[in-house]
Design an enzyme around this catalytic site. Structure first.
Site, PDB file in Angstrom:
ATOM      1  N   LYS A   1      42.726  43.151  33.788  1.00  0.00           N
ATOM      2  CA  LYS A   1      43.983  43.421  33.080  1.00  0.00           C
ATOM      3  C   LYS A   1      43.746  43.429  31.564  1.00  0.00           C
ATOM      4  O   LYS A   1      44.187  44.335  30.866  1.00  0.00           O
ATOM      5  CB  LYS A   1      45.048  42.364  33.445  1.00  0.00           C
ATOM      6  CG  LYS A   1      45.458  42.424  34.917  1.00  0.00           C
ATOM      7  CD  LYS A   1      46.611  41.498  35.236  1.00  0.00           C
ATOM      8  CE  LYS A   1      46.207  40.050  35.343  1.00  0.00           C
ATOM      9  NZ  LYS A   1      45.292  39.750  36.456  1.00  0.00           N
ATOM     10  N   THR A   2      43.039  42.402  31.080  1.00  0.00           N
ATOM     11  CA  THR A   2      42.741  42.319  29.648  1.00  0.00           C
ATOM     12  C   THR A   2      41.855  43.482  29.215  1.00  0.00           C
ATOM     13  O   THR A   2      42.085  44.096  28.168  1.00  0.00           O
ATOM     14  CB  THR A   2      42.047  40.972  29.342  1.00  0.00           C
ATOM     15  OG1 THR A   2      42.904  39.929  29.775  1.00  0.00           O
ATOM     16  CG2 THR A   2      41.749  40.815  27.862  1.00  0.00           C
TER      17      THR A   2
ATOM     18  N   ASP B   1      49.172  38.176  27.248  1.00  0.00           N
ATOM     19  CA  ASP B   1      48.664  37.767  28.555  1.00  0.00           C
ATOM     20  C   ASP B   1      49.610  36.715  29.138  1.00  0.00           C
ATOM     21  O   ASP B   1      50.324  36.044  28.381  1.00  0.00           O
ATOM     22  CB  ASP B   1      47.252  37.181  28.363  1.00  0.00           C
ATOM     23  CG  ASP B   1      46.458  37.197  29.651  1.00  0.00           C
ATOM     24  OD1 ASP B   1      46.943  37.769  30.652  1.00  0.00           O
ATOM     25  OD2 ASP B   1      45.344  36.649  29.661  1.00  0.00           O
TER      26      ASP B   1
ATOM     27  N   THR C   1      49.714  37.620  36.522  1.00  0.00           N
ATOM     28  CA  THR C   1      49.288  37.495  37.920  1.00  0.00           C
ATOM     29  C   THR C   1      50.516  37.324  38.814  1.00  0.00           C
ATOM     30  O   THR C   1      50.397  37.350  40.031  1.00  0.00           O
ATOM     31  CB  THR C   1      48.389  36.254  38.093  1.00  0.00           C
ATOM     32  OG1 THR C   1      49.024  35.145  37.441  1.00  0.00           O
ATOM     33  CG2 THR C   1      47.019  36.471  37.480  1.00  0.00           C
TER      34      THR C   1
ATOM     35  N   ARG D   1      35.132  40.279  37.969  1.00  0.00           N
ATOM     36  CA  ARG D   1      34.739  39.024  37.319  1.00  0.00           C
ATOM     37  C   ARG D   1      33.851  38.186  38.246  1.00  0.00           C
ATOM     38  O   ARG D   1      32.889  37.569  37.812  1.00  0.00           O
ATOM     39  CB  ARG D   1      35.985  38.218  36.919  1.00  0.00           C
ATOM     40  CG  ARG D   1      35.628  36.960  36.117  1.00  0.00           C
ATOM     41  CD  ARG D   1      36.842  36.122  35.833  1.00  0.00           C
ATOM     42  NE  ARG D   1      37.749  36.777  34.914  1.00  0.00           N
ATOM     43  CZ  ARG D   1      39.049  36.484  34.810  1.00  0.00           C
ATOM     44  NH1 ARG D   1      39.581  35.562  35.579  1.00  0.00           N
ATOM     45  NH2 ARG D   1      39.798  37.125  33.949  1.00  0.00           N
TER      46      ARG D   1
END
Ligand code: ADE
Length: 337
Positions: A68-69, A113, A162, A221
């Site tokens: 997302k980032t 975020d 999330t 990740r």
């Protein structure tokens, strides 16, 4: 930047190590997977460029670790815009948000975020900023209190979460573009691993990349984290050359199983089976039984177990599926009662 702004922006800096930054794709072209999102994004960015406008506000949601980032930074790169990074829980007061917004320049991207964790009072300031590019700040107290409207340049808010269900409806409705990141296909994770190997300068066999991808829970990740550990084993035992043999040895030593389940996943599933007869059982009871935080189980572990069909969520609680019993080699007894 004054000290107050500095406090807010510093406190919200993403705490990722330098490796992680090196691994991040910067352009849409380099970004692997999520084809639908990329195709749509390309159109929206191009159209906003043709019209010489800021991109509409974007809400990105999905499980942790899916990028997302990274996507927020890619949007900024593609729009050739500056990005300012903040996080929901660190913007405590409306003044904090006003301090950030006052530094915004035309076309900038503001990335927030964990946007579901913005306090209500801050959210309310954001509504007018998103809709009309103004901030309304209250000055003075009691009978002398007045609202001051400060104009902002056009900008794009990119929010990430999330927990999209926890974003209030009025805030959600102010985003013109909504993207849900899904778990990646195994072949895309393989490509990400190949790219990571190249960045680090390690040779990796195709079957090693395949095995690593298979155990990475569709999550870049996780893939990159496991890659580093496999690379450590390869450095010590195989001159840095990553083969399927080294990969399997490393992942077995790390207790990552053939589906990518780790120690917490296994304790979660076995906890439900052994202590609650396979469910249904409430999440609070599972968390207490295995000594993990409920929010971590909900946000990090359960989405993947659900996606893989290892658990079901029912109105009466979580249930372990027959597939999970098979995976754990535990005999399945379908309760008749
Ligand atoms: N690293 C993390 N996510 C990635 C992605 N989607 N594409 C390329 N590299 C990545």
């Amino acid at each position: 930047m004054n000290m107050e702004e500095n406090r807010i922006m510093q406190g919200t800096k993403i705490t990722e190590d330098e490796d992680e930054l090196k691994l991040r794709p910067t352009s849409l072209k380099e970004y692997i997977g999520q084809e639908d999102i990329k195709n749509n994004l390309e159109v929206f960015i191009q159209a906003s460029n043709v019209r010489n406008e800021a991109l509409d506000h974007v809400l990105i949601y999905g499980p942790p670790g899916l990028g997302k980032t990274t996507l927020a930074h890619v949007i900024a790169h593609e729009k050739k815009a500056n990005i300012k990074v903040a996080s929901g829980p660190t913007i405590e007061r409306s003044g904090d948000l006003a301090a950030i917004l006052s530094t915004i320049e035309p076309g900038d991207i503001l990335f927030i975020d964990e946007i579901h964790r913005l306090p209500k009072v801050v959210e309310e300031v954001l509504y007018a900023a998103m809709e009309d590019y103004v901030i309304n700040v209250v000055v003075g107290k009691d009978s002398s209190a007045r609202t001051l409207a400060i104009d902002l340049p056009p900008f794009t808010l990119v929010g990430a979460t999330t927990r999209v269900g926890d974003v209030s409806a009025p805030l959600r409705d102010r985003f013109g573009i909504l993207f849900k990141l899904n778990y990646y296909q195994q072949k895309d994770i393989e490509k990400i691993i190949q790219r990571t190997a190249k960045v680090f300068g390690n040779d990796i066999d195709e079957d090693a990349a395949q095995e690593l991808a298979k155990r990475s829970r569709g999550t870049p990740r996780v893939a990159n984290r496991l890659f580093r550990r496999v690379r450590d084993f390869a450095t010590i035992t195989n001159h840095g050359f990553i083969t399927a043999l080294v990969t399997n040895q490393a992942l077995d030593a790390l207790k990552v199983d053939s589906m990518g389940l780790d120690d917490v996943d296994i304790r979660y599933l076995k906890g439900i089976i052994e202590r609650f007869k396979g469910g249904p059982v409430g999440i609070e009871s599972i968390a207490a039984a295995i000594g993990e935080e409920q929010i971590t189980l909900e946000d990090v572990y359960e989405p993947y177990l659900l996606q893989e069909g290892l658990i079901n969520r029912t109105p009466r609680g979580r249930m372990v599926t027959e597939k999970a019993y098979r995976h754990l080699h535990i005999p399945y007894q379908n309760s008749l009662f």
